[in-house]
Design an enzyme around this catalytic site. Structure first.
Site, PDB file in Angstrom:
ATOM      1  N   CYS A 233       3.067   4.044  14.529  1.00 62.57           N
ATOM      2  CA  CYS A 233       3.196   2.915  15.449  1.00 62.57           C
ATOM      3  C   CYS A 233       4.496   2.174  15.125  1.00 62.57           C
ATOM      4  O   CYS A 233       5.206   2.518  14.172  1.00 62.57           O
ATOM      5  CB  CYS A 233       1.991   1.983  15.297  1.00 62.57           C
ATOM      6  SG  CYS A 233       1.934   1.120  13.700  1.00 62.57           S
TER       7      CYS A 233
ATOM      8  N   CYS B 164       4.625   0.757  11.489  1.00 58.54           N
ATOM      9  CA  CYS B 164       4.871   1.785  10.478  1.00 58.54           C
ATOM     10  C   CYS B 164       6.281   2.355  10.604  1.00 58.54           C
ATOM     11  O   CYS B 164       6.936   2.618   9.589  1.00 58.54           O
ATOM     12  CB  CYS B 164       3.824   2.885  10.588  1.00 58.54           C
ATOM     13  SG  CYS B 164       2.172   2.291  10.115  1.00 58.54           S
TER      14      CYS B 164
ATOM     15  N   GLU C   6       0.355   5.255   6.567  1.00 60.54           N
ATOM     16  CA  GLU C   6       1.776   5.284   6.222  1.00 60.54           C
ATOM     17  C   GLU C   6       2.142   4.151   5.265  1.00 60.54           C
ATOM     18  O   GLU C   6       2.883   4.344   4.303  1.00 60.54           O
ATOM     19  CB  GLU C   6       2.657   5.161   7.476  1.00 60.54           C
ATOM     20  CG  GLU C   6       2.450   6.241   8.494  1.00 60.54           C
ATOM     21  CD  GLU C   6       1.460   5.847   9.580  1.00 60.54           C
ATOM     22  OE1 GLU C   6       0.347   5.360   9.254  1.00 60.54           O
ATOM     23  OE2 GLU C   6       1.783   6.025  10.763  1.00 60.54           O
TER      24      GLU C   6
ATOM     25  N   HIS D 285      -2.501   0.773   7.364  1.00 54.10           N
ATOM     26  CA  HIS D 285      -2.347   2.105   7.954  1.00 54.10           C
ATOM     27  C   HIS D 285      -2.006   3.090   6.840  1.00 54.10           C
ATOM     28  O   HIS D 285      -1.491   2.720   5.778  1.00 54.10           O
ATOM     29  CB  HIS D 285      -1.239   2.100   8.998  1.00 54.10           C
ATOM     30  CG  HIS D 285      -1.602   1.357  10.247  1.00 54.10           C
ATOM     31  ND1 HIS D 285      -0.862   1.446  11.402  1.00 54.10           N
ATOM     32  CD2 HIS D 285      -2.619   0.498  10.522  1.00 54.10           C
ATOM     33  CE1 HIS D 285      -1.409   0.695  12.329  1.00 54.10           C
ATOM     34  NE2 HIS D 285      -2.477   0.097  11.817  1.00 54.10           N
TER      35      HIS D 285
END
Length: 162
Positions: A84, A87, A56, A54
């Protein structure tokens, strides 16, 4: 909404655009220390065959390498989509001081949409969360991306034109 928050979120949006150009969900993230970017990332789980890729996570990894430390206590993370749970956990473990995000994620958001991990009093680190910075732009980019994907995967027309 500060001028600084707008500036860094716009930069995160450019990273989201780059992710979309590679057929990834358009999410971008930057880690800022003072007035300098020390980490950046765009979504890349498809290209990397990596469910943890992801935006992040990529930005946090680069920031940690830049500083030579897995803790990032004086840093801010700007991301175009609400993080999410995975993260959010990484953000907490990194000890990020501020999280600034754009669009809410009604399906997996862990900053108030589904759960709010940052508001859990039993956890030992509490990041300041600033939602909604350039939310419309972030949401529009996501909507455009998914609309195009639905159009590409829709069955041929039954009227004989396609």
């Amino acid at each position: 909404m500060s001028h600084e928050d707008l500036h860094w979120m716009r930069f995160a949006l450019t990273l989201a655009e780059e992710a979309a150009a590679h057929d990834e969900v358009p999410v971008g993230a930057v880690v800022v220390l003072g007035s300098k970017i020390i980490g950046r990332g765009g979504n890349a789980p498809i290209a990397g065959n990596d469910p943890t890729a992801h935006a992040e996570i990529a930005a946090l990894r680069e920031a940690a390498r830049t500083l030579g430390n897995y803790r990032l206590p004086d840093c801010s993370l700007y991301v175009t989509l609400e993080p999410c749970a995975m993260c959010a956990g990484a953000i907490m473990h990194a000890r990020i001081a501020r999280l600034i995000f754009g669009a809410r994620d009604p399906k997996t958001g862990a900053c108030g949409s589904i759960v709010d991990l940052f508001a859990e009093p039993r956890l030992n680190h509490h990041t300041e969360v600033v939602p909604g910075i350039l939310a419309e732009e972030s949401a529009a980019m996501l909507s455009t991306f998914f609309k195009a994907r639905r159009t590409l995967s829709s069955p041929p027309s039954q009227c004989g034109r396609g």
